[in-house]
Motif scaffolding. Structure first.
Motif, PDB file in Angstrom:
ATOM      1  N   LYS A 139      11.171 -20.948 -37.916  1.00 25.72           N
ATOM      2  CA  LYS A 139      11.147 -19.494 -38.032  1.00 25.72           C
ATOM      3  C   LYS A 139      12.666 -19.067 -37.340  1.00 25.72           C
ATOM      4  O   LYS A 139      13.259 -18.105 -37.912  1.00 25.72           O
ATOM      5  N   GLU A 140      13.290 -19.964 -36.480  1.00 25.20           N
ATOM      6  CA  GLU A 140      14.601 -19.778 -35.751  1.00 25.20           C
ATOM      7  C   GLU A 140      15.709 -19.868 -36.866  1.00 25.20           C
ATOM      8  O   GLU A 140      16.642 -19.175 -37.190  1.00 25.20           O
ATOM      9  N   ALA A 170      14.148 -18.928 -47.514  1.00 27.42           N
ATOM     10  CA  ALA A 170      13.099 -18.154 -47.113  1.00 27.42           C
ATOM     11  C   ALA A 170      13.865 -16.980 -46.388  1.00 27.42           C
ATOM     12  O   ALA A 170      13.643 -15.696 -46.484  1.00 27.42           O
ATOM     13  N   GLY A 171      15.095 -17.340 -45.559  1.00 26.30           N
ATOM     14  CA  GLY A 171      15.725 -16.228 -44.940  1.00 26.30           C
ATOM     15  C   GLY A 171      16.563 -15.400 -45.735  1.00 26.30           C
ATOM     16  O   GLY A 171      16.516 -14.189 -45.710  1.00 26.30           O
ATOM     17  N   ILE A 197       8.386 -25.774 -53.085  1.00 25.26           N
ATOM     18  CA  ILE A 197       9.632 -24.943 -52.525  1.00 25.26           C
ATOM     19  C   ILE A 197       9.080 -23.499 -52.208  1.00 25.26           C
ATOM     20  O   ILE A 197       9.028 -22.870 -51.137  1.00 25.26           O
ATOM     21  N   LYS A 198       8.294 -22.799 -53.297  1.00 23.84           N
ATOM     22  CA  LYS A 198       7.620 -21.673 -53.268  1.00 23.84           C
ATOM     23  C   LYS A 198       6.560 -21.555 -52.151  1.00 23.84           C
ATOM     24  O   LYS A 198       6.582 -20.611 -51.354  1.00 23.84           O
ATOM     25  N   ASP A 199       5.921 -22.502 -51.834  1.00 25.35           N
ATOM     26  CA  ASP A 199       4.969 -22.787 -51.064  1.00 25.35           C
ATOM     27  C   ASP A 199       5.578 -22.607 -49.566  1.00 25.35           C
ATOM     28  O   ASP A 199       5.031 -22.002 -48.518  1.00 25.35           O
ATOM     29  N   GLU A 200       6.648 -23.381 -49.129  1.00 21.59           N
ATOM     30  CA  GLU A 200       7.471 -23.500 -48.239  1.00 21.59           C
ATOM     31  C   GLU A 200       8.118 -22.157 -47.731  1.00 21.59           C
ATOM     32  O   GLU A 200       7.920 -21.671 -46.429  1.00 21.59           O
ATOM     33  N   ILE A 201       8.477 -21.325 -48.981  1.00 22.85           N
ATOM     34  CA  ILE A 201       9.241 -20.111 -48.633  1.00 22.85           C
ATOM     35  C   ILE A 201       8.114 -19.263 -48.179  1.00 22.85           C
ATOM     36  O   ILE A 201       8.187 -18.205 -47.075  1.00 22.85           O
ATOM     37  N   LYS A 203       5.663 -19.364 -46.162  1.00 20.25           N
ATOM     38  CA  LYS A 203       5.334 -19.738 -44.888  1.00 20.25           C
ATOM     39  C   LYS A 203       6.144 -18.577 -43.805  1.00 20.25           C
ATOM     40  O   LYS A 203       5.726 -18.181 -42.779  1.00 20.25           O
ATOM     41  N   TYR A 204       7.219 -18.155 -44.499  1.00 16.12           N
ATOM     42  CA  TYR A 204       8.134 -17.427 -43.495  1.00 16.12           C
ATOM     43  C   TYR A 204       8.178 -15.723 -44.319  1.00 16.12           C
ATOM     44  O   TYR A 204       8.486 -14.986 -43.380  1.00 16.12           O
ATOM     45  N   THR A 205       7.894 -15.727 -45.392  1.00 12.34           N
ATOM     46  CA  THR A 205       7.955 -14.177 -46.005  1.00 12.34           C
ATOM     47  C   THR A 205       7.152 -14.316 -47.254  1.00 12.34           C
ATOM     48  O   THR A 205       6.541 -15.047 -47.853  1.00 12.34           O
TER      49      THR A 205
END
Length: 289
Positions: A139-140, A170-171, A197-201, A203-205
């Motif tokens: 998240k950082e 994600a950022g 990649i969509k699943d990874e994104i 996780k953050y937004t």
């Protein structure tokens, strides 16, 4: 601790592209380059605030993340160790890591899959050890990558970025949503089967209509290439004076050209490509050129 960011936006003049601008994150630093500095910025701050002085991370033998972590550790007073996936090898990237003082531990591919176990088995008794995931995913790191959007002085119809872990994407998406921009974020996975990649994104937004994934530009998979892509790199670099790499940024620029050629993107739309650095990766493919 934080260095000043130098990442201008430049317009590209080349026949393949219309109305294309590039955010030059590759100019931030020669070794802690592009999105690598974005990702490490708040990771280093958190490690420092927790009084951790030994950075432990993970990557392949040609990992830009390893070089960036080694360089940043040396610059800001940390020790660094990396678990390197695969058999023991010597190459230009690992030489740089060693010169920056990073200790390298080679592990077989099966053991590498369990990074938390590797960290625990080697550094459980090291109170200074700080875990940094492969590629800096955290998240950082996402927080650092949101600042790409906040630095922009103009808005764009489309923003393009290459993706390996999805952290940078994600950022970008998070900041686009927060600022309520009309911009569409186009993500170019550089691995086969890039839908993950969509699943990874996520996780953050939250996933929204701002996001479009283009999974057909991997050229065979991660760190894979073709003569067509190599030809594209040579032509692009010769015509623009801007170096791009076969692993990430070349696939992104190729995708932009292809989507414009097929009229999937309107020629009048304003496009921003994020140059995420990683140029040292060319060293791992020098035989292709």
């Amino acid at each position: 601790m934080f260095q000043e960011i130098y990442s201008p936006v430049q317009k590209i003049e080349i026949d393949l592209f219309d109305n294309l601008f590039v955010k030059r994150d590759d100019l931030i630093d020669p070794y802690v380059s592009g999105n690598k500095w974005r990702k490490l910025k708040y990771i280093l701050a958190k490690a420092s605030n927790e009084n951790k002085k030994h950075l432990i991370t993970f990557g392949g033998a040609y990992s830009n993340h390893l070089v960036a972590t080694a360089a940043a550790a040396a610059r800001f007073g940390f020790k660094s160790t990396a678990f390197v996936r695969g058999e023991a090898v010597q190459n230009e990237m690992l030489l740089l890591c060693s010169l920056f003082g990073m200790k390298l531990i080679f592990v077989d591919r099966q053991s590498y899959k369990n990074k938390n176990l590797l960290f625990k088995s080697h550094f459980e008794d090291d109170s200074n050890a700080y875990f940094i995931d492969e590629g800096g995913a955290s998240k950082e790191a996402v927080k650092g990558c949101t600042e790409i959007i906040t630095e922009l002085n103009e808005t764009y119809d489309h923003i393009f970025v290459a993706a390996g872990t999805g952290t940078t994407a994600a950022g970008l998406l998070k900041a686009i949503q927060y600022k309520n921009l009309h911009t569409i974020l186009h993500v170019i996975p550089v691995l086969k089967g890039g839908d993950f990649i969509k699943d990874e994104i996520s996780k953050y937004t939250s996933i929204s209509d701002h996001l479009t994934l283009h999974t057909g530009f991997h050229f065979g998979g991660y760190a894979k290439t073709t003569p067509e892509l190599i030809h594209f790199i040579k032509n692009f670099t010769e015509k623009t004076g801007m170096l791009i790499d076969p692993v990430y940024t070349a696939k992104m620029f190729y995708a932009i050209a292809d989507l414009q050629r097929k009229n999937i993107i309107n020629a009048n739309d304003k496009i921003l490509a994020i140059h995420t650095g990683g140029l040292l990766g060319i060293l791992g493919m020098k035989d292709k050129f």
